[in-house]
Design an enzyme around this catalytic site. Structure first.
Site, mmCIF file in Angstrom:
data_model
loop_
_atom_site.group_PDB
_atom_site.id
_atom_site.type_symbol
_atom_site.label_atom_id
_atom_site.label_comp_id
_atom_site.label_asym_id
_atom_site.label_seq_id
_atom_site.Cartn_x
_atom_site.Cartn_y
_atom_site.Cartn_z
ATOM 1 N N ASP A 27 -11.773 40.241 49.006
ATOM 2 C CA ASP A 27 -12.993 39.793 48.314
ATOM 3 C C ASP A 27 -13.046 40.043 46.804
ATOM 4 O O ASP A 27 -12.659 41.120 46.335
ATOM 5 C CB ASP A 27 -14.218 40.543 48.843
ATOM 6 N N GLU A 209 -21.548 39.243 56.242
ATOM 7 C CA GLU A 209 -20.960 40.053 55.168
ATOM 8 C C GLU A 209 -21.317 39.443 53.803
ATOM 9 O O GLU A 209 -21.694 38.279 53.718
ATOM 10 C CB GLU A 209 -19.428 40.073 55.306
HETATM 11 C C1 FRU Z 1 -15.306 40.779 53.683
HETATM 12 C C2 FRU Z 1 -15.140 42.243 53.986
HETATM 13 C C3 FRU Z 1 -16.350 43.039 53.553
HETATM 14 C C4 FRU Z 1 -15.808 44.417 53.327
HETATM 15 C C5 FRU Z 1 -14.429 44.133 52.797
HETATM 16 C C6 FRU Z 1 -13.374 45.099 53.242
HETATM 17 O O1 FRU Z 1 -14.116 40.078 53.614
HETATM 18 O O2 FRU Z 1 -14.873 42.444 55.364
HETATM 19 O O3 FRU Z 1 -17.436 43.000 54.469
HETATM 20 O O4 FRU Z 1 -16.595 45.140 52.423
HETATM 21 O O5 FRU Z 1 -14.082 42.831 53.242
HETATM 22 O O6 FRU Z 1 -12.166 44.885 52.569
#
Ligand code: FRU
Length: 497
Positions: A27, A209
């Site tokens: 992300d 998320e």
């Molecule tokens: C989204 C996610 C988030 C988390 C991160 C972990 O892709 O799963 O919810 O904070 O990636 O790397």
């Protein structure tokens, strides 16, 4: 993991999209604009090309396309991995972490305690702060971390924070499994629960998320709407991870969806635009926000065939509202600086065939970097097909079919081995009747294609892994309405040269 000496020339290395110097990235995080610089942080595991203990990698840019890598901003510690989050400029020093003269940049992120998770304890995710007093160069974690805990939530992550002018408070929106929660704070440190949104709304096939919440004005109407973005791990219209959005009202306390509860609005029908959120504080025209997403999908992110690094971002995009016959939609277009990457224009040879078929052909000289614009048209036609062909005869197809009301991308004729069963080769999106004549904008990089249609309301972003570059592009239009269609094709410059 050493950075490879030939970094940015490896097979599949994106040439005008952001990717990390080496190793795994997911992300985008902490996007903030400050003193002329766009900061991009990202979920980063510097020791391997698979996901691991998360850090925040960091890069800076003046145009959102040319990036300079910066040292890792945040490393995991005894409180946990550093999961996704955001950053703000605390101009009034409400947090007292800086001073009025030197306001702090504050990042708000999730601590993920993997040990507690393995021990099956409930609350292993909490929210924490870090701050920078040197314009983002170095970061210190706040001593009082974490600043927000909830003993009853398993999923509690990805805070996005903004300052609400009317109520004069910081607002946090945060993902909590099957809903989002809104919190208030006067100072980024003490947070108060205010409301929730989400149960019974939109798609719930996967855990929610990376939410975002922002206001956009609606053209010149003087009206404005609030937009909520919510990514979900699985459940996308073409499989896997995807981002949905809701349009409604937000009074600083609670969000009210104005759409039909169960109706789902997808930000992107492609499978490779996930966990995207907007920049804090970016200078924009009225009614616009700047966005970037992770160009991959949890269904196959760990199997993409790259060697020294894994993961790229989408093109930076401008978000805006569109008032269409079908309702209000969130539109996306590439951020305007992409125009500066135009190199030479490639001529397409146009031939009129029998039965109202028009063909355009261009030899694209093995350039993997292209922008193809099919400009808006007036008349109806039957079908538009685009085909990119490699020397070995492998093809990538795009088709716009107004009769079926469908935009289609077929990446199934390229080599896709190793990507697993969950990699969807054929991606489909429904066209919006009222705006399907708005043209098509297509951006092709070494390992991705991004298609914007219906004025930016219906889009497909997808990774592709062609073993050879394409050397030919063919466009075929069926139906008399085609006489007027205007196509232009540009080679783009690499951002790394
Ligand atoms: C989204 C996610 C988030 C988390 C991160 C972990 O892709 O799963 O919810 O904070 O990636 O790397």
């Amino acid at each position: 993991m050493p950075e490879s000496p030939s970094a940015y020339q490896e097979a599949f290395r994106p040439q005008f999209h952001f990717s990390p110097p080496k190793a795994w990235m997911n992300d985008p995080n902490g996007m903030v604009y400050h003193q002329g610089i766009y900061h991009l942080f990202y979920q980063y595991y510097p020791d391997d090309i698979i996901w691991g203990p998360m850090h925040w990698g960091h890069a800076v840019s003046k145009d959102l396309l040319h990036w300079k890598h910066r040292p890792i901003a945040l490393e995991p510690d005894e409180k946990g991995y550093i999961f996704s989050g955001c950053a703000v400029v605390d101009v009034n020093n409400t947090s007292s972490l800086g001073s009025k003269e030197n306001p702090p940049l504050v990042s708000i992120f999730t601590y993920h305690d993997e040990q507690r998770k393995q021990a099956e304890e409930k609350s292993f995710q909490s929210q924490a702060l870090a701050f920078s007093l040197d314009q983002g160069k170095s970061w210190s974690k706040f001593e009082g971390n974490p600043v927000l805990l909830d003993e009853n939530l398993i999923d509690f992550r990805d805070p996005k924070v903004f300052w609400h002018i009317e109520i004069e408070k910081w607002i946090m929106i945060i993902a909590c499994g099957d809903h989002v929660r809104i919190y208030h704070s006067p100072n980024l440190i003490e947070w108060e629960y205010i409301s929730s949104f989400g149960q019974g709304q939109g798609c719930h096939e996967g855990v929610w998320e990376c939410p975002d919440l922002f206001e956009l004005s609606l053209g010149e109407s003087g009206r404005s709407k609030w937009v909520m973005l919510v990514s979900l791990v699985k459940g996308g219209p073409n499989g896997g991870s995807v981002t949905q959005y809701f349009i409604g009202e937000f009074d600083g306390f609670s969000f009210k969806n104005e759409g039909v509860e169960q109706e789902i609005k997808w930000l992107d029908f492609g499978t490779d635009n996930y966990a995207g959120v907007t920049w804090y504080n970016a200078p924009t025209e009225k009614g616009e926000k700047v966005f970037i997403g992770w160009m991959s999908n949890w269904d196959y992110a760990a199997s993409t065939p790259t060697e020294n690094w894994r993961g790229a971002m989408t093109l930076p995009r401008t978000l805006f509202l569109l008032d269409l016959d079908e309702g209000i939609y969130l539109g996306m277009k590439p951020f305007s600086s992409i125009l500066n990457l135009r190199d030479k224009e490639i001529q397409l040879e146009r031939t009129i065939k029998k039965n109202s078929v028009i063909e355009w052909i261009a030899s694209i000289g093995h350039s993997p970097l292209l922008a193809l614009l099919v400009k808006a048209w007036d008349k109806d036609f039957l079908k538009l097909e685009l085909k990119f062909t490699s020397e070995g005869g492998k093809c990538l197809y795009v088709q716009l079919d107004p009769i079926k009301g469908e935009l289609l991308l077929d990446r199934g004729k390229l080599e896709n081995e190793g990507l697993g069963d969950k990699f969807t080769p054929l991606l489909k999106a429904p066209l919006l009747k009222g705006s399907q004549k708005e043209g098509l904008h297509i951006f092709l990089d070494t390992s991705s294609i991004e298609i914007f249609s219906c004025g930016g309301a219906i889009n497909i972003s997808a990774q592709i892994f062609p073993k050879e570059n394409f050397y030919k592009i063919e466009v075929r239009g069926e139906g008399s309405g085609f006489e007027e269609v205007d196509i232009s094709l540009f080679e783009l410059k690499s951002i790394w040269k």
